[in-house]
Scaffold this motif. Structure first.
Motif, PDB file in Angstrom:
ATOM      1  N   TYR A 592     104.817  71.708  10.772  1.00  3.64           N
ATOM      2  CA  TYR A 592     105.405  70.195  10.947  1.00  3.64           C
ATOM      3  C   TYR A 592     105.725  69.771  12.444  1.00  3.64           C
ATOM      4  O   TYR A 592     106.576  70.795  12.957  1.00  3.64           O
ATOM      5  CB  TYR A 592     106.423  70.045  10.085  1.00  3.64           C
ATOM      6  N   GLN A 593     105.279  68.773  13.015  1.00  8.41           N
ATOM      7  CA  GLN A 593     105.764  68.339  14.327  1.00  8.41           C
ATOM      8  C   GLN A 593     106.649  67.073  13.901  1.00  8.41           C
ATOM      9  O   GLN A 593     106.185  66.143  13.018  1.00  8.41           O
ATOM     10  CB  GLN A 593     104.544  67.870  15.025  1.00  8.41           C
ATOM     11  N   ASN A 594     107.885  67.165  14.484  1.00  8.47           N
ATOM     12  CA  ASN A 594     108.866  65.948  14.356  1.00  8.47           C
ATOM     13  C   ASN A 594     109.346  65.816  12.790  1.00  8.47           C
ATOM     14  O   ASN A 594     109.357  65.001  12.122  1.00  8.47           O
ATOM     15  CB  ASN A 594     108.118  64.614  14.806  1.00  8.47           C
ATOM     16  N   TYR A 595     109.572  67.153  12.313  1.00 11.08           N
ATOM     17  CA  TYR A 595     109.994  67.244  10.999  1.00 11.08           C
ATOM     18  C   TYR A 595     111.422  66.568  10.741  1.00 11.08           C
ATOM     19  O   TYR A 595     112.421  66.826  11.781  1.00 11.08           O
ATOM     20  CB  TYR A 595     110.217  68.539  10.722  1.00 11.08           C
ATOM     21  N   LEU A 596     111.673  65.687   9.889  1.00  4.59           N
ATOM     22  CA  LEU A 596     112.881  64.728   9.677  1.00  4.59           C
ATOM     23  C   LEU A 596     113.729  65.688   8.758  1.00  4.59           C
ATOM     24  O   LEU A 596     113.463  65.959   7.853  1.00  4.59           O
ATOM     25  CB  LEU A 596     112.526  63.462   8.918  1.00  4.59           C
ATOM     26  N   TYR A 597     114.818  65.671   9.243  1.00  8.13           N
ATOM     27  CA  TYR A 597     116.109  66.302   8.476  1.00  8.13           C
ATOM     28  C   TYR A 597     117.489  65.717   8.950  1.00  8.13           C
ATOM     29  O   TYR A 597     117.494  65.186   9.993  1.00  8.13           O
ATOM     30  CB  TYR A 597     116.007  67.767   8.871  1.00  8.13           C
ATOM     31  N   LEU A 598     118.333  65.787   8.035  1.00  6.36           N
ATOM     32  CA  LEU A 598     119.748  65.302   8.412  1.00  6.36           C
ATOM     33  C   LEU A 598     120.425  66.501   9.078  1.00  6.36           C
ATOM     34  O   LEU A 598     120.938  67.730   8.555  1.00  6.36           O
ATOM     35  CB  LEU A 598     120.491  65.115   7.008  1.00  6.36           C
ATOM     36  N   GLY A 599     120.811  66.253  10.455  1.00 11.00           N
ATOM     37  CA  GLY A 599     121.584  67.452  11.212  1.00 11.00           C
ATOM     38  C   GLY A 599     122.882  67.073  11.322  1.00 11.00           C
ATOM     39  O   GLY A 599     123.305  65.834  11.660  1.00 11.00           O
ATOM     40  N   TYR A 600     123.853  68.280  11.267  1.00 14.30           N
ATOM     41  CA  TYR A 600     125.349  67.883  11.373  1.00 14.30           C
ATOM     42  C   TYR A 600     125.785  67.885  12.814  1.00 14.30           C
ATOM     43  O   TYR A 600     125.375  68.508  13.619  1.00 14.30           O
ATOM     44  CB  TYR A 600     126.030  69.096  10.787  1.00 14.30           C
ATOM     45  N   SER A 601     126.491  66.997  13.040  1.00 14.82           N
ATOM     46  CA  SER A 601     127.202  66.544  14.256  1.00 14.82           C
ATOM     47  C   SER A 601     128.329  67.545  14.665  1.00 14.82           C
ATOM     48  O   SER A 601     128.695  67.784  15.957  1.00 14.82           O
ATOM     49  CB  SER A 601     127.530  65.043  14.668  1.00 14.82           C
ATOM     50  N   GLY A 602     128.970  68.081  13.592  1.00 11.95           N
ATOM     51  CA  GLY A 602     130.058  69.124  13.920  1.00 11.95           C
ATOM     52  C   GLY A 602     131.262  68.528  13.587  1.00 11.95           C
ATOM     53  O   GLY A 602     132.289  69.017  13.884  1.00 11.95           O
ATOM     54  N   LEU A 603     131.088  66.987  13.425  1.00  5.97           N
ATOM     55  CA  LEU A 603     132.647  66.092  13.247  1.00  5.97           C
ATOM     56  C   LEU A 603     132.596  65.626  11.847  1.00  5.97           C
ATOM     57  O   LEU A 603     131.699  65.546  10.956  1.00  5.97           O
ATOM     58  CB  LEU A 603     132.538  64.851  14.396  1.00  5.97           C
ATOM     59  N   GLN A 604     133.706  65.238  11.633  1.00  8.71           N
ATOM     60  CA  GLN A 604     134.005  64.733  10.342  1.00  8.71           C
ATOM     61  C   GLN A 604     134.495  63.155  10.503  1.00  8.71           C
ATOM     62  O   GLN A 604     135.210  62.970  11.348  1.00  8.71           O
ATOM     63  CB  GLN A 604     135.050  65.242   9.322  1.00  8.71           C
ATOM     64  N   THR A 605     134.231  62.377   9.484  1.00  2.00           N
ATOM     65  CA  THR A 605     134.856  60.931   9.581  1.00  2.00           C
ATOM     66  C   THR A 605     136.177  60.848   8.959  1.00  2.00           C
ATOM     67  O   THR A 605     136.619  61.771   8.463  1.00  2.00           O
ATOM     68  CB  THR A 605     133.890  60.074   8.870  1.00  2.00           C
ATOM     69  N   ALA A 606     136.423  59.696   9.028  1.00  5.59           N
ATOM     70  CA  ALA A 606     138.011  59.467   8.295  1.00  5.59           C
ATOM     71  C   ALA A 606     138.130  59.782   6.913  1.00  5.59           C
ATOM     72  O   ALA A 606     139.296  60.198   6.408  1.00  5.59           O
ATOM     73  CB  ALA A 606     138.633  57.937   8.638  1.00  5.59           C
ATOM     74  N   ASN A 607     137.024  59.593   6.290  1.00  8.31           N
ATOM     75  CA  ASN A 607     137.320  59.985   4.895  1.00  8.31           C
ATOM     76  C   ASN A 607     136.732  61.625   4.322  1.00  8.31           C
ATOM     77  O   ASN A 607     136.342  61.801   3.357  1.00  8.31           O
ATOM     78  CB  ASN A 607     136.175  59.160   3.815  1.00  8.31           C
ATOM     79  N   ARG A 608     136.784  62.305   5.554  1.00  7.75           N
ATOM     80  CA  ARG A 608     136.340  63.789   5.426  1.00  7.75           C
ATOM     81  C   ARG A 608     134.950  64.125   5.138  1.00  7.75           C
ATOM     82  O   ARG A 608     134.677  65.213   4.816  1.00  7.75           O
ATOM     83  CB  ARG A 608     137.265  64.537   4.380  1.00  7.75           C
ATOM     84  N   LEU A 609     134.020  63.055   5.160  1.00  9.77           N
ATOM     85  CA  LEU A 609     132.681  63.346   5.265  1.00  9.77           C
ATOM     86  C   LEU A 609     132.056  63.949   6.372  1.00  9.77           C
ATOM     87  O   LEU A 609     132.402  63.318   7.584  1.00  9.77           O
ATOM     88  CB  LEU A 609     131.855  62.127   4.629  1.00  9.77           C
ATOM     89  N   PRO A 610     131.251  64.907   6.518  1.00 12.64           N
ATOM     90  CA  PRO A 610     130.527  65.315   7.698  1.00 12.64           C
ATOM     91  C   PRO A 610     129.690  64.318   8.136  1.00 12.64           C
ATOM     92  O   PRO A 610     128.966  63.585   7.306  1.00 12.64           O
ATOM     93  CB  PRO A 610     129.954  66.693   7.271  1.00 12.64           C
ATOM     94  N   LEU A 611     129.927  64.033   9.266  1.00 11.45           N
ATOM     95  CA  LEU A 611     129.095  63.205   9.949  1.00 11.45           C
ATOM     96  C   LEU A 611     127.506  63.819  10.524  1.00 11.45           C
ATOM     97  O   LEU A 611     127.459  64.617  11.102  1.00 11.45           O
ATOM     98  CB  LEU A 611     129.584  62.757  11.223  1.00 11.45           C
ATOM     99  N   LYS A 612     126.370  63.206   9.767  1.00  7.45           N
ATOM    100  CA  LYS A 612     125.112  63.796   9.723  1.00  7.45           C
ATOM    101  C   LYS A 612     124.181  62.584  10.465  1.00  7.45           C
ATOM    102  O   LYS A 612     124.370  61.473  10.148  1.00  7.45           O
ATOM    103  CB  LYS A 612     124.508  64.174   9.064  1.00  7.45           C
ATOM    104  N   TYR A 613     123.420  62.898  11.245  1.00 10.62           N
ATOM    105  CA  TYR A 613     122.307  61.982  11.776  1.00 10.62           C
ATOM    106  C   TYR A 613     121.004  62.532  11.525  1.00 10.62           C
ATOM    107  O   TYR A 613     120.613  63.647  11.382  1.00 10.62           O
ATOM    108  CB  TYR A 613     122.543  62.112  13.585  1.00 10.62           C
ATOM    109  N   TRP A 614     120.078  61.647  11.284  1.00 11.81           N
ATOM    110  CA  TRP A 614     118.618  61.902  11.091  1.00 11.81           C
ATOM    111  C   TRP A 614     118.191  62.240  12.291  1.00 11.81           C
ATOM    112  O   TRP A 614     118.127  61.637  13.352  1.00 11.81           O
ATOM    113  CB  TRP A 614     117.765  60.696  10.426  1.00 11.81           C
ATOM    114  N   LYS A 615     117.527  63.386  12.402  1.00 10.81           N
ATOM    115  CA  LYS A 615     117.012  64.127  13.538  1.00 10.81           C
ATOM    116  C   LYS A 615     115.530  64.630  13.316  1.00 10.81           C
ATOM    117  O   LYS A 615     114.941  64.565  12.095  1.00 10.81           O
ATOM    118  CB  LYS A 615     117.861  65.086  14.366  1.00 10.81           C
ATOM    119  N   GLN A 616     114.836  65.094  14.297  1.00 10.78           N
ATOM    120  CA  GLN A 616     113.823  65.738  14.319  1.00 10.78           C
ATOM    121  C   GLN A 616     113.342  66.994  14.736  1.00 10.78           C
ATOM    122  O   GLN A 616     114.123  67.211  16.006  1.00 10.78           O
ATOM    123  CB  GLN A 616     112.347  64.718  14.703  1.00 10.78           C
ATOM    124  N   THR A 617     112.701  67.932  14.591  1.00 11.79           N
ATOM    125  CA  THR A 617     112.420  69.316  15.157  1.00 11.79           C
ATOM    126  C   THR A 617     111.041  69.778  14.598  1.00 11.79           C
ATOM    127  O   THR A 617     110.590  69.291  13.535  1.00 11.79           O
ATOM    128  CB  THR A 617     113.355  70.122  15.213  1.00 11.79           C
TER     129      THR A 617
END
Length: 776
Positions: A592-617
C-alpha cells in the motif's frame, strides 16, 4: 454521461418488454458476468447455523473474520481489511453506509433467508470500485428469481427457539404461473433480551495489568476497559511515632494529614510546650507516603449476564420477475429494521470521581429500505450476446442513542445504476464492458454528530476480458472512476483540533487494473497467479470527520489533504485434487502506498478521548491461507466431508516515522489473529450434522496507543448443527426439518483481538437453538 447510459438502459428494457408479449418459456438462466477462475472466490450457502451477523456467517472462510463490535454487529474483515476497503453488496448492489464508517453499525442482514454469499478475497476494484480494494462480499437475498421454479408455489415456515441465542420466526413464499411470472415474499423476526457470558464482561487484564511495574497507570488500557485508573500519592499515618497535640487542639492550622503527626515526643508552639501522645498506628520503617491505586469502573462490569446486549430485527420484502423469450426483468422492495444495544460501552466520559451510575447505555437504531430493478436481455445489439441493467435506490438511516436520547443520526440516500454488456466471443476471447453511476447524499443530525452533510457522485466505466486457451486461462481488466465529494450547507462545526479550517469539496480520478492466469499443471495440480494495481479515494470520514466519535472511542479528525490509497497486490495459489481430496495454499502481498489509518497524537481531549488524526503511510499486508478437504462416500452410511484451514495475516507499516513508531507502533491495533479451523460434515437419508472448531491464537503483532496493546488469551470456538428432514406425503406439507444448533459449546471466554470491545464485552457463552422448518 449519465443521461446517455440511462437512455441506452431504458431503450434495452423497452425493447425487451415489447418482445415479451404472450410468451410461454421453459426455465431461463442468464448470468452477465462469470466468476473469474483467477480471483480467490468462495461461495457460502446458507445453512441452519445460528449466524447473528454477516461476519459470523463467513467465519469458516479462510482469511475472513468478523468485526465483532459486540454480539450484534459484525462486518466481514478480509485479510485484515474492512470498512471502506471491503465492498458489501446485496444482489449486486452496494449497501455500504454507516456500517463502513462506524463499527457499531451492523450490516443489514437476514440470517434466515439469505440464499448465499459470494466472497472475493482479492482486490475487486475493477468490478466494484475503490471500496473493493480489499475484496467484496455479495449476498444473494433470494428475492429475485433468475430462472423459473420447478413448482408453481412453495412456502417455507421457520421457527427457532433460542437458549442464550435469538428466537426467530419467518416465512418465505414463492408463487408463479410456470410460464413467465414468479414472485417471492419474505418476512422474518429475530430477537433476544440479553446474552449470557462465561464470567465477567471485563477482561482480567483490566485488573492485573492496569498499573505497569515502571509506575503510573496504563491510560490506553484504562480507556479500552472503560475504567477510571490513576495513582494517588497518599500520606501514610503509620509512618511517624507521635501525634502532634497542638494540631489536635488547633486543627485549623493543619495543611493536611501529615500536619497531625510528628517524630518528636514534645512540640513547642508560641512558647508553650506540648506533650505528644504515641501514635497507635505507628509501624517502624514505613515510608511517609504511599501510592493509592484507583481502578474504578466507568461502565458496569457485568457478571454472567452481558448487560445491554438485546436485539430485535425485522425484515419484510417482495420481489417479482417477468420472463420473456430473450431474458427477464425483475423488481424488488426490501425493508429491514434493527434495534440493539452496544454492551459494556459508554458514550459519556465523565470526569474523574463522578457518579458513573447515572450513565446511560448506548443503543443503535437502523432502518434500510431498498428498491431494485434487474433486467437481462440476450442478443441486445450486434456483437453483444448479453446486456444486464441494475438500478437501485437505497435509504439507510443509522442512529446512536444514549438511553432514549438521540446522540447522532445519519441518513444515507443512494441511487445506483449499472449497465453491463457482454460481447460475443472472438475465438477464445470473451469479456464484459460496464458503466456505473452512483449518487449518495449523507445528512446528519444530533448533538454528537461528527460528520458534515456531504453529497458524493461516482461515475465509472470498466472492461474485463478473459482468454481461454484450454490449458490456461488469462484474464485482465481496467476501470476508470471519478469520485466527487461536495460539502452541503449545514450547522456542522469542526473542533478546534481539526486541520480543516473550512470544509471544501474534493474530487479524485482513479485508475485500477488487474491481470491474472489460471494454469492446469497435469491432471491433479493447478496454479493461479494474480497482480492488481488498485486505487481508492479517501471517504467522507477520512476527509471531514471532526469531534468525538464514540464508537471508535476517539476524538477523530479528518484531513482534506489526504491522497488516494494505492495497492499493488500479488497473489499466488497452488492447488491439488485427487480422489475426493483437495488442498490449496495461497500467499499474498499487498503493498500500500498512502495507506489511511487513524494515528494517535499523544494527547487527550477534555472528555478523556485520545485525539487521533487520519494519516497516511506506506504499509505492507501479507499472509498465507491453507485449505484442505476430503470427501468420502460411506455407502449405506452416507457421505462424510472433512475440511481444515489456517490463515495468517500481518499488517505492518513499511518505514514509520518517529511519531508513528512511538504512538502507534509498526503494526496497527485491533488486527485479526492467526486462526486454525476444522470441520466434519455428515449426511445420510435426511440426516445432516456438522461439527466445527476454530482456534483463535494469541496475537503476536501488537499495535500501540503510546502503550503497547495487551494481548488476550487464545480461545477455541466449537459449534454443532444437527438436523433431520422428513418427507410428508399429503396435499399440504411436502417436508419438515427439525434441527438443533449449538454455539461455543466449550463455553469459552472468547475475545477476538480485532474487536474494539474485546476488553469489555466477550462473545456470548454456550448457546443453543432448536427449530423446525416446514415446507408447504
Amino acid at each position: 454521461m449519465r443521461r446517455h447510459v440511462l437512455a441506452v438502459a431504458t431503450f434495452l428494457c423497452v425493447q425487451a418488454a415489447h418482445a415479451a408479449d404472450n410468451v410461454t418459456l421453459p426455465a431461463v438462466m442468464v448470468q452477465a458476468e462469470k466468476v473469474s477462475r483467477v480471483d480467490t472466490v468462495v461461495n457460502v450457502e446458507n445453512t441452519q447455523a445460528p449466524d447473528r451477523t454477516l461476519g459470523d456467517m463467513l467465519k469458516h472462510v479462510s482469511g475472513v473474520q468478523s468485526g465483532a463490535f459486540g454480539p450484534n454487529s459484525g462486518a466481514p474483515v478480509i485479510r485484515s481489511l474492512s470498512g471502506n476497503r471491503v465492498q458489501v453488496l446485496e444482489d449486486g448492489q452496494s449497501i455500504l453506509g454507516m456500517n463502513a464508517i462506524s463499527g457499531d453499525i451492523n450490516v443489514p442482514f437476514d440470517p434466515l433467508f439469505v440464499k448465499s454469499v459470494t466472497v472475493n478475497k482479492s482486490s475487486d476494484t475493477v468490478r466494484f470500485g475503490g471500496n473493493a480494494i480489499g475484496g467484496s462480499v455479495n449476498m444473494d437475498s433470494g428475492l429475485i428469481s433468475r430462472e423459473m421454479e420447478d413448482k408453481d408455489q412453495e412456502m417455507e415456515l421457520m421457527l427457532r427457539k433460542g437458549f442464550n441465542d435469538a428466537d426467530a420466526q419467518g416465512f418465505r413464499m414463492n408463487f408463479n404461473n410456470q410460464r413467465n411470472i414468479s414472485t417471492n415474499l419474505q418476512m422474518s423476526v429475530q430477537r433476544i433480551s440479553h446474552y449470557d457470558i462465561p464470567g465477567n464482561s471485563k477482561a482480567s487484564v483490566c485488573d492485573s495489568q492496569m498499573f505497569p511495574v515502571a509506575g503510573g497507570a496504563n491510560s490506553a488500557l484504562a480507556d479500552s476497559c472503560q475504567r477510571e485508573a490513576r495513582v494517588q500519592r497518599v500520606y501514610n499515618k503509620a509512618s511517624q511515632p507521635f501525634i502532634d497535640q497542638f494540631m489536635t487542639e488547633n486543627p485549623d492550622w493543619a495543611d493536611g494529614d501529615f500536619s497531625f503527626f510528628t517524630n518528636r515526643p514534645t512540640s513547642v508552639w508560641m512558647g508553650k510546650t506540648y506533650t505528644n501522645p504515641a501514635n497507635p498506628q505507628y509501624v517502624e520503617g514505613t515510608p511517609s507516603y504511599v501510592q493509592n491505586k484507583i481502578n474504578r469502573d466507568v461502565t458496569p462490569n457485568y457478571r454472567v449476564t452481558l448487560g445491554n446486549s438485546y436485539i430485535k430485527n425485522t425484515h419484510l420484502a417482495v420481489g417479482s420477475t417477468y420472463f420473456f423469450e430473450r431474458g427477464y426483468i425483475a423488481a424488488s422492495m426490501d425493508s429491514k429494521d434493527s434495534e440493539y444495544g452496544v454492551p459494556g460501552f459508554s458514550m459519556e466520559n465523565l470526569s474523574f470521581g463522578a457518579d458513573y451510575s447515572a450513565g446511560r447505555p448506548v443503543g443503535v437504531k437502523l432502518k434500510q429500505d431498498k428498491y431494485t430493478i434487474e433486467a437481462n436481455l440476450r442478443d441486445p445489439l450486434p456483437l453483444f450476446e448479453l446486456a444486464e441493467l441494475n438500478l437501485a435506490k437505497l435509504d439507510n438511516t443509522s442512529g446512536e442513542y444514549l438511553g432514549a436520547t438521540k446522540a447522532n443520526e445519519y441518513d444515507f440516500k443512494t441511487n445506483q445504476a449499472e449497465l453491463l454488456l457482454t460481447h460475443t466471443p472472438f475465438g477464445p476471447l470473451s469479456g464484459t464492458l460496464g458503466a456505473s453511476l452512483r449518487s449518495r447524499d449523507i445528512t446528519g443530525s444530533g448533538a454528537q454528530r461528527y460528520l458534515p452533510d456531504v453529497e458524493t457522485d461516482a461515475t465509472a466505466f470498466f472492461v474485463k476480458e478473459s482468454l481461454d486457451l484450454g490449458w490456461a486461462i488469462f484474464d485482465g481488466g481496467f476501470r476508470h472512476e471519478r469520485i466527487d465529494h461536495q460539502i452541503k450547507p449545514s450547522r456542522f462545526k469542526t473542533s478546534r483540533n481539526s486541520p480543516n479550517a473550512t470544509l471544501e469539496d474534493r474530487a479524485y480520478s482513479l485508475n485500477s487494473h488487474s491481470i491474472g492466469g489460471y494454469f492446469e499443471l497435469g491432471s491433479r495440480f493447478s496454479a493461479k497467479l494474480r497482480y492488481s494495481d488498485s486505487e481508492r479515494a479517501p471517504e467522507v470520514n477520512e476527509l471531514y470527520a471532526s469531534n468525538a466519535h464514540y464508537s471508535t472511542m476517539t476524538q477523530e479528525e479528518g484531513s482534506q489533504k489526504l491522497s488516494p490509497e494505492r495497492a499493488r497486490t500479488s497473489e499466488a495459489t497452488l492447488a491439488f485434487k485427487s480422489s475426493g481430496f483437495a488442498a490449496s495454499a495461497t500467499a499474498y502481498e499487498m503493498k500500500y502506498q498512502n495507506y489511511l489509518y487513524l494515528g494517535y497524537s499523544g494527547l487527550q481531549t477534555a472528555n478523556r478521548l485520545p485525539l487521533k488524526y487520519w494519516k497516511q503511510t506506506d504499509t505492507t499486508v501479507e499472509g498465507v491461507e491453507i485449505d484442505v478437504s476430503q470427501s468420502m462416500d460411506l455407502g449405506a452410511f452416507g457421505k462424510l466431508d472433512l475440511s481444515a484451514f489456517s490463515d495468517l495475516v500481518k499488517n505492518k507499516a513499511d518505514n514509520p516515522d518517529s511519531l508513528r513508531a512511538h504512538n502507534d507502533g509498526e503494526y496497527l491495533p485491533n488486527m485479526p489473529t492467526n486462526r486454525y479451523g476444522a470441520n466434519i460434515a455428515w449426511q445420510n437419508r435426511g440426516w445432516k450434522a456438522r461439527l466445527s472448531s476454530i482456534y483463535y491464537d494469541k496475537q503476536k503483532y501488537l499495535g500501540k496507543n503510546v502503550s503497547e496493546e495487551i494481548p488476550l488469551d487464545a480461545f477455541n470456538m466449537v459449534d454443532l448443527q444437527v438436523s433431520r428432514e422428513f418427507a410428508v406425503r399429503n396435499s399440504y406439507v411436502s417436508a419438515v426439518e427439525v434441527f438443533i444448533n449449538g454455539s461455543n459449546l466449550l463455553d469459552e471466554e472468547a475475545r477476538p483481538h480485532n474487536s474494539p470491545l474485546k476488553y469489555i464485552a466477550p462473545l456470548p457463552g454456550r448457546g443453543f437453538q432448536v427449530g423446525v422448518s416446514v415446507k408447504l
